[in-house]
Design a protein around this motif. Structure first.
Motif, PDB file in Angstrom:
ATOM      1  N   UNK A  46       0.838  -1.194   0.000  1.00 34.04           N
ATOM      2  CA  UNK A  46       0.000   0.000   0.000  1.00 34.04           C
ATOM      3  C   UNK A  46       0.882   1.257   0.000  1.00 34.04           C
ATOM      4  N   UNK A  47       0.299   2.385  -0.403  1.00 32.35           N
ATOM      5  CA  UNK A  47       0.995   3.672  -0.346  1.00 32.35           C
ATOM      6  C   UNK A  47       0.242   4.604   0.584  1.00 32.35           C
ATOM      7  N   UNK A  48       0.996   5.484   1.255  1.00 36.77           N
ATOM      8  CA  UNK A  48       0.377   6.489   2.122  1.00 36.77           C
ATOM      9  C   UNK A  48       0.888   7.869   1.723  1.00 36.77           C
ATOM     10  N   UNK A  52       2.537  15.357   1.510  1.00 34.95           N
ATOM     11  CA  UNK A  52       1.947  15.624   0.212  1.00 34.95           C
ATOM     12  C   UNK A  52       2.375  14.682  -0.904  1.00 34.95           C
ATOM     13  N   UNK A  53       3.218  13.703  -0.572  1.00 37.68           N
ATOM     14  CA  UNK A  53       3.688  12.760  -1.598  1.00 37.68           C
ATOM     15  C   UNK A  53       3.202  11.353  -1.279  1.00 37.68           C
ATOM     16  N   UNK A  54       2.890  10.588  -2.320  1.00 37.91           N
ATOM     17  CA  UNK A  54       2.541   9.172  -2.142  1.00 37.91           C
ATOM     18  C   UNK A  54       3.830   8.365  -2.017  1.00 37.91           C
ATOM     19  N   UNK A  55       3.965   7.665  -0.901  1.00 38.16           N
ATOM     20  CA  UNK A  55       5.160   6.830  -0.710  1.00 38.16           C
ATOM     21  C   UNK A  55       4.721   5.419  -0.327  1.00 38.16           C
ATOM     22  N   UNK A  56       5.444   4.387  -0.809  1.00 35.35           N
ATOM     23  CA  UNK A  56       5.077   3.023  -0.447  1.00 35.35           C
ATOM     24  C   UNK A  56       5.333   2.760   1.034  1.00 35.35           C
ATOM     25  N   UNK A  57       4.415   2.050   1.674  1.00 35.49           N
ATOM     26  CA  UNK A  57       4.610   1.684   3.082  1.00 35.49           C
ATOM     27  C   UNK A  57       5.807   0.750   3.193  1.00 35.49           C
ATOM     28  N   UNK A  58       6.617   0.887   4.259  1.00 32.11           N
ATOM     29  CA  UNK A  58       7.815   0.052   4.401  1.00 32.11           C
ATOM     30  C   UNK A  58       7.501  -1.336   4.981  1.00 32.11           C
ATOM     31  N   UNK A  59       6.517  -1.992   4.400  1.00 30.75           N
ATOM     32  CA  UNK A  59       6.126  -3.354   4.768  1.00 30.75           C
ATOM     33  C   UNK A  59       4.936  -3.716   3.883  1.00 30.75           C
ATOM     34  N   UNK A  60       4.619  -5.003   3.809  1.00 32.87           N
ATOM     35  CA  UNK A  60       3.411  -5.444   3.111  1.00 32.87           C
ATOM     36  C   UNK A  60       2.302  -5.631   4.135  1.00 32.87           C
ATOM     37  N   UNK A 105      -2.619  -7.633   9.123  1.00 34.75           N
ATOM     38  CA  UNK A 105      -1.390  -8.407   8.955  1.00 34.75           C
ATOM     39  C   UNK A 105      -0.301  -7.501   8.406  1.00 34.75           C
ATOM     40  N   UNK A 106       0.902  -7.580   8.972  1.00 34.23           N
ATOM     41  CA  UNK A 106       2.072  -6.854   8.476  1.00 34.23           C
ATOM     42  C   UNK A 106       3.172  -7.859   8.178  1.00 34.23           C
ATOM     43  N   UNK A 107       3.814  -7.711   7.024  1.00 33.87           N
ATOM     44  CA  UNK A 107       4.925  -8.575   6.637  1.00 33.87           C
ATOM     45  C   UNK A 107       6.176  -7.719   6.530  1.00 33.87           C
ATOM     46  N   UNK A 108       7.109  -7.930   7.473  1.00 28.71           N
ATOM     47  CA  UNK A 108       8.385  -7.227   7.490  1.00 28.71           C
ATOM     48  C   UNK A 108       9.416  -8.119   6.791  1.00 28.71           C
ATOM     49  N   UNK A 109       9.772  -7.748   5.560  1.00 30.47           N
ATOM     50  CA  UNK A 109      10.609  -8.627   4.735  1.00 30.47           C
ATOM     51  C   UNK A 109      12.074  -8.599   5.137  1.00 30.47           C
ATOM     52  N   UNK A 110      12.564  -7.404   5.501  1.00 29.28           N
ATOM     53  CA  UNK A 110      13.960  -7.217   5.905  1.00 29.28           C
ATOM     54  C   UNK A 110      13.993  -6.253   7.079  1.00 29.28           C
ATOM     55  N   UNK A 111      15.194  -5.961   7.572  1.00 20.54           N
ATOM     56  CA  UNK A 111      15.348  -4.997   8.653  1.00 20.54           C
ATOM     57  C   UNK A 111      14.983  -3.582   8.253  1.00 20.54           C
ATOM     58  N   UNK A 112      14.870  -3.312   6.950  1.00 18.62           N
ATOM     59  CA  UNK A 112      14.491  -1.981   6.478  1.00 18.62           C
ATOM     60  C   UNK A 112      12.974  -1.782   6.494  1.00 18.62           C
ATOM     61  N   UNK A 113      12.217  -2.861   6.582  1.00 19.48           N
ATOM     62  CA  UNK A 113      10.765  -2.735   6.782  1.00 19.48           C
ATOM     63  C   UNK A 113      10.518  -2.391   8.246  1.00 19.48           C
ATOM     64  N   UNK A 178       6.571   1.327  18.438  1.00 19.82           N
ATOM     65  CA  UNK A 178       7.187   1.257  17.122  1.00 19.82           C
ATOM     66  C   UNK A 178       7.934  -0.066  16.919  1.00 19.82           C
ATOM     67  N   UNK A 179       8.162  -0.379  15.634  1.00 21.31           N
ATOM     68  CA  UNK A 179       9.104  -1.428  15.220  1.00 21.31           C
ATOM     69  C   UNK A 179      10.154  -0.707  14.370  1.00 21.31           C
ATOM     70  N   UNK A 180      11.327  -0.374  14.954  1.00 22.35           N
ATOM     71  CA  UNK A 180      12.297   0.443  14.214  1.00 22.35           C
ATOM     72  C   UNK A 180      13.035  -0.351  13.137  1.00 22.35           C
ATOM     73  N   UNK A 181      13.587   0.392  12.181  1.00 18.96           N
ATOM     74  CA  UNK A 181      14.473  -0.226  11.188  1.00 18.96           C
ATOM     75  C   UNK A 181      15.718  -0.750  11.895  1.00 18.96           C
ATOM     76  N   UNK A 182      16.388  -1.719  11.288  1.00 13.44           N
ATOM     77  CA  UNK A 182      17.653  -2.211  11.805  1.00 13.44           C
ATOM     78  C   UNK A 182      18.581  -2.544  10.651  1.00 13.44           C
ATOM     79  N   UNK A 183      19.872  -2.276  10.843  1.00  7.80           N
ATOM     80  CA  UNK A 183      20.855  -2.617   9.806  1.00  7.80           C
ATOM     81  C   UNK A 183      21.342  -4.058   9.981  1.00  7.80           C
TER      82      UNK A 183
END
Length: 199
Positions: A46-48, A52-60, A105-113, A178-183
């Motif tokens: 999804x995008x949010x 003022x800009x449409x950006x893809x959500x960092x997860x499915x 449901x949220x799918x966090x694919x990598x640490x960047x999600x 929150x669920x923060x990003x991780x490297x």
């Protein structure tokens, strides 16, 4: 495993009612649930609107249940319950003593999600919503922070494979999470947040 790891234990947090079971569903069964959810859920990117800009959500994400639901300006139309989601809802309802009619449901694919600081406090969830968060797959860091009290440190948690986190009472009024990003290299994670959406 300690005997209490699969039962909900209350966390010592003021202005909140939070319970956690790090191994609510044990590992072999959790593996099966992860694979089923990965395969059977209708995952969407999804995008949010952000500044003022449409950006893809960092997860499915995927939304199932009996009611439509809007968050972050996103209108979610419910898909009918999958058998695996019905099964998990019954387990969570039995443990929490609450009723739920929808699940995100949220799918966090990598640490960047990730998921930024927020509260689940939309009006249709009621004054004191009960949110039951079930996790499968790779461990991810999670944190709470109080909205107004600077004397309170953030409360960190590790959301493990098969864990259940229950947030209810005044929690959403006073705390953000929150669920923060991780490297770090992390395994994919699926999270289900059960809730009761009012008409």
């Amino acid at each position: 495993m300690r005997p209490d790891e699969n039962t909900l234990q209350q966390l010592a947090m003021p202005d909140a009612e939070v319970y956690f079971a790090p191994a609510f569903i044990r590992s072999p069964q959790s593996d099966v649930y992860f694979e089923r959810l990965l395969r059977e859920a209708n995952w969407q990117q999804e995008s949010i609107k952000l500044f003022g800009r449409e950006v893809p959500m960092p997860r499915l994400t995927a939304w199932y249940g009996d009611k439509a639901y809007t968050y972050s300006g996103l209108q979610n139309k419910p898909q009918p319950w999958l058998p695996v989601l019905q099964e998990l809802r019954e387990k969570v309802e039995q443990a929490s003593g609450q009723k739920y009619n929808s699940v995100l449901l949220n799918f966090y694919r990598t640490g960047q999600d990730s998921m930024g600081w927020h509260a689940d406090n939309e009006p249709e969830l009621g004054r004191q919503p009960s949110i039951a968060s079930l996790s499968f797959g790779g461990e991810r860091r999670f944190a709470f922070k109080h909205r107004t009290r600077q004397d309170l440190r953030p409360v960190p948690l590790i959301l493990s494979h098969g864990s259940l986190l229950l947030m209810q009472g005044p929690t959403q009024h006073h705390w953000l999470h929150q669920v923060p990003k991780t490297s770090k290299s992390v395994q994919p994670r699926i999270n289900l947040t059960f809730r009761f959406v009012n008409s």
